[in-house]
Design an enzyme around this catalytic site. Structure first.
Site, PDB file in Angstrom:
ATOM      1  N   ASP A  37      11.993  52.663 -55.577  1.00  0.00           N
ATOM      2  CA  ASP A  37      13.640  52.755 -55.839  1.00  0.00           C
ATOM      3  C   ASP A  37      14.092  53.630 -54.536  1.00  0.00           C
ATOM      4  O   ASP A  37      13.270  53.894 -53.634  1.00  0.00           O
ATOM      5  CB  ASP A  37      14.005  53.588 -56.862  1.00  0.00           C
ATOM      6  N   SER A  83      18.509  58.423 -57.547  1.00  0.00           N
ATOM      7  CA  SER A  83      17.462  57.982 -57.635  1.00  0.00           C
ATOM      8  C   SER A  83      17.587  56.346 -58.013  1.00  0.00           C
ATOM      9  O   SER A  83      18.058  55.746 -56.903  1.00  0.00           O
ATOM     10  CB  SER A  83      16.542  58.501 -58.965  1.00  0.00           C
ATOM     11  N   ASP A 137      10.715  57.351 -55.370  1.00  0.00           N
ATOM     12  CA  ASP A 137       9.620  58.138 -56.247  1.00  0.00           C
ATOM     13  C   ASP A 137       9.326  57.231 -57.325  1.00  0.00           C
ATOM     14  O   ASP A 137       8.335  57.571 -57.677  1.00  0.00           O
ATOM     15  CB  ASP A 137      10.282  59.485 -56.691  1.00  0.00           C
ATOM     16  N   ASP A 144      15.090  56.337 -53.661  1.00  0.00           N
ATOM     17  CA  ASP A 144      14.276  57.609 -53.031  1.00  0.00           C
ATOM     18  C   ASP A 144      13.161  57.535 -53.215  1.00  0.00           C
ATOM     19  O   ASP A 144      12.316  58.549 -52.826  1.00  0.00           O
ATOM     20  CB  ASP A 144      15.221  58.762 -53.820  1.00  0.00           C
TER      21      ASP A 144
HETATM   22  O1  LIG Z   1      15.209  59.414 -69.648  1.00  0.00           O
HETATM   23  P1  LIG Z   1      15.833  60.187 -68.562  1.00  0.00           P
HETATM   24  O2  LIG Z   1      16.220  61.430 -69.060  1.00  0.00           O
HETATM   25  O3  LIG Z   1      17.189  59.482 -68.213  1.00  0.00           O
HETATM   26  O4  LIG Z   1      14.986  60.556 -67.261  1.00  0.00           O
HETATM   27  C1  LIG Z   1      14.328  59.313 -66.842  1.00  0.00           C
HETATM   28  C2  LIG Z   1      13.421  59.706 -65.710  1.00  0.00           C
HETATM   29  O5  LIG Z   1      14.439  59.909 -64.638  1.00  0.00           O
HETATM   30  C3  LIG Z   1      14.363  60.474 -63.339  1.00  0.00           C
HETATM   31  O6  LIG Z   1      13.491  59.322 -62.893  1.00  0.00           O
HETATM   32  C4  LIG Z   1      13.540  61.699 -63.573  1.00  0.00           C
HETATM   33  O7  LIG Z   1      12.985  62.110 -62.363  1.00  0.00           O
HETATM   34  C5  LIG Z   1      11.989  61.438 -64.390  1.00  0.00           C
HETATM   35  O8  LIG Z   1      11.402  62.370 -64.792  1.00  0.00           O
HETATM   36  C6  LIG Z   1      12.628  60.652 -65.837  1.00  0.00           C
HETATM   37  O9  LIG Z   1      11.505  60.127 -66.527  1.00  0.00           O
END
Ligand SMILES: O=P(O)(O)OC[C@H]1O[C@H](O)[C@H](O)[C@@H](O)[C@@H]1O
Length: 575
Positions: A305, A146, A309, A307
């Site tokens: 970003d 990501s 999303d 990917d």
């Molecule tokens: O705070 P974290 O656990 O690092 O996650 C932060 C983000 O990471 C990724 O992008 C996930 O797909 C999100 O759903 C999440 O909000």
């Protein structure tokens, strides 16, 4: 097995190439690095498997990706021949080794007798999620880390509803992965042979077209775009990643005439050479775009970003400066915009709801509730938001209008079940046109919302704690906070604390405890006596502890001062 033993096992394995052996041999004598690479296997976190690239058990490489894929294959086989026939869709982003891991995963699944659909080249996450839902595959795999820096890669797994793998299935993959010998027990076959035998079907633009048509249907207000399209200019950057085709394409299809892409960042490159980190949360990544915008008099900059999303924006304010909107601000702007549009067109469903993560702004609840829309919270991770959407669909209790996270993830519609930066880019651009027809920028619209709903300000602090010592420190910190609960933060009393691991809320003044619905994750949520939320949790995707401050009040000065005070306090608490 200890890390030294594990290291030796890898050193002695004939499965490693000469180069891989050499990478490990160079670690001889560096016990710290050996420990970092071999102390434990990579585990499924917020978004599946994620780690830095390299040889080792705690690294992203062909062995760990192979083991995860064999684990997934074992899970699918448990569901029988029909499940194996439905198979898996596999996509990847632009990261280093992403395409290699995509081919590897495809070959392993094929060798296990599981059908595969694989994209010929990189694709956004939402296209994968959409394809799982529309083609009816049982699962999906996205090779990506990501928004993480270039040293990382990852492996996100999706289930049949197009959402990331639910905890129950993720546990099976993790167990299967842990039980197998990753050097000898991963079945594989030649990729080309699998393609020739029809086990792997390679797909391309045809899937984009179906997806784009679906997205375009969700454009609420094309008339506004037609009104401003002649002189409204948008700059777009994919940060060297998967949004590079579909985002500019959808913006053009909904009627924008001036979509300018940042040439240097349209180059697909997993080294992300023009940015420190390809994360739209960091304004630094937009520097080139901002310079271009100043020269060309551009109104709006959109970045996605690798990917595709997550989606971030920079825009020209009324005073001509280029300012960013946070994920929270964009989330509430979109909620307000969607609700207004639904009301105007008489399309509001009977039980409308918006969804957010527990660490996303409370302003969303205020905007929703003031408009007769319910607001629900989930844990961090879009899979939890997707789970809630599924629940609504199954019970018919609510109809979701929009779901978002403060970390720049947005979704509306039923086409996908993960955050979608393509539809988010479309809606943001459309909303900007809507406000332009009213003589306002998105920045003005945000200020107007504060006047209507009250002032809110948020800040997320990320305290990086790398390596094995970091993991230990994070665990200690959360333990300490549980053993000696905070009574005040920055001089303001804590009213109550919710331990979202146990689901117990404790009132500090009386010691009275109650149970809350949301439980099972390592999060401490403090309500301060002035209405501020102060939340601490270890990240599930990066070696960080995150502190979220969410303040509200009667003026910008008041909320900014609160955020500043609590941010200083947070730095003292989390060290
Ligand atoms: O705070 P974290 O656990 O690092 O996650 C932060 C983000 O990471 C990724 O992008 C996930 O797909 C999100 O759903 C999440 O909000």
């Amino acid at each position: 097995m200890g890390y030294m033993e594990e290291y030796r096992k890898w050193m002695e394995s004939p499965a490693l190439t000469e180069a891989e052996h050499a990478e490990l041999a160079a670690l001889e004598g560096d016990e710290k690095e050996i420990q970092e690479r071999f102390f434990a296997p990579l585990s499924f976190g917020t978004a599946g498997l994620r780690g830095t690239l390299g040889v080792g058990l705690y690294k992203m490489n062909r062995f760990t990706v192979g083991a995860a894929t064999q684990g997934l294959a074992n899970l699918i086989k448990q569901y029988g021949p029909r499940a194996m026939q439905r198979g898996v869709a596999i996509a990847c982003d632009s990261r280093i080794q992403s395409d290699e891991f995509s081919h590897l995963a495809a070959s392993i699944l094929a060798a296990n007798g599981i059908n595969v659909i694989e994209w010929e080249s990189l694709r956004p996450v939402p296209v994968l999620s959409f394809t799982v839902r529309t083609y009816g595959t049982l699962a999906g795999v996205m090779i990506t880390a990501s928004h993480n820096p270039k040293e990382y890669n990852g492996y996100k797994v999706y289930w049949e509803d197009g959402a990331q793998l639910p905890p129950k299935e993720a546990d099976v993959v993790a167990k299967e992965m842990g039980a197998l010998d990753m050097f000898t027990e991963v079945k594989t076959m030649d990729h080309q042979e699998a393609v020739d035998k029809g086990l792997i079907k390679i797909i391309g633009p045809e899937s984009d077209e179906i997806y784009l048509r679906q997205i375009q249907k969700m454009c609420i207000n094309p008339d506004c775009i037609a009104q401003v399209a002649d002189d409204f200019k948008i700059i777009y950057t994919p940060f060297h990643g998967a949004g590079y085709k579909l985002v500019p394409e959808i913006l053009k299809r909904i009627g924008y005439k001036n979509v300018i892409c940042v040439p240097e960042q349209m180059v697909i490159d997993g080294n992300f050479p023009t940015v420190k980190s390809p994360n739209p949360e960091n304004k630094e990544g937009f520097n080139i775009a901002i310079e271009m915008a100043k020269e060309m008099g551009v109104d709006l900059i959109i970045g996605t970003d690798p990917d595709s999303d997550r989606c971030g924006t920079v825009l020209k304010s009324s005073t001509g400066e280029y300012v960013t909107l946070s994920g929270n601000q964009m989330g509430v702007l979109l909620i307000d915009y969607i609700i207004t549009a639904k009301k105007l067109t008489n399309t509001m469903p009977p039980h409308p709801a918006v969804l957010k993560s527990v660490v996303s702004t409370e302003m969303a609840r205020k905007v929703a509730n003031d408009n007769g829309v319910e607001c629900f919270d989930t844990f961090t991770g879009f899979k939890f938001l997707a789970e809630k959407i599924k629940q609504f669909e199954e019970t018919g209790s609510h109809q979701y209008l929009f779901a978002f996270e403060e970390s720049y993830g947005y979704l509306c519609g039923d086409h996908a079940r993960d955050k979608d930066a393509v539809i988010a880019s479309m809606l943001i651009a459309e909303m900007a046109a809507y406000y332009r027809t009213k003589g306002m920028t998105l920045y003005d619209a945000m200020q107007d919302m504060y006047k209507r709903y009250g002032y809110y300000a948020e800040e997320t602090l990320s305290i990086v704690m790398p390596g094995v010592s970091g993991l230990t420190r994070m665990a200690e910190l959360m333990k300490e906070l549980r053993e000696s609960p905070l009574k005040e933060v920055g001089g303001t009393a804590v009213k109550d604390v919710r331990d979202l691991q146990t689901g117990i809320q404790t009132e500090l003044a009386t010691g009275e405890t109650t149970e809350v619905e949301l439980k099972g994750q390592n999060v401490l949520y403090y309500d301060l006596s002035d209405g501020t939320s102060f939340i601490i949790r270890p990240s599930g995707t990066e070696p960080k502890v995150k502190v979220y401050i969410m303040a509200n009040g009667a003026s910008k000065e008041e909320v900014d001062a609160k955020v500043e005070k609590y941010a200083a306090a947070a730095k003292e608490i989390v060290k």
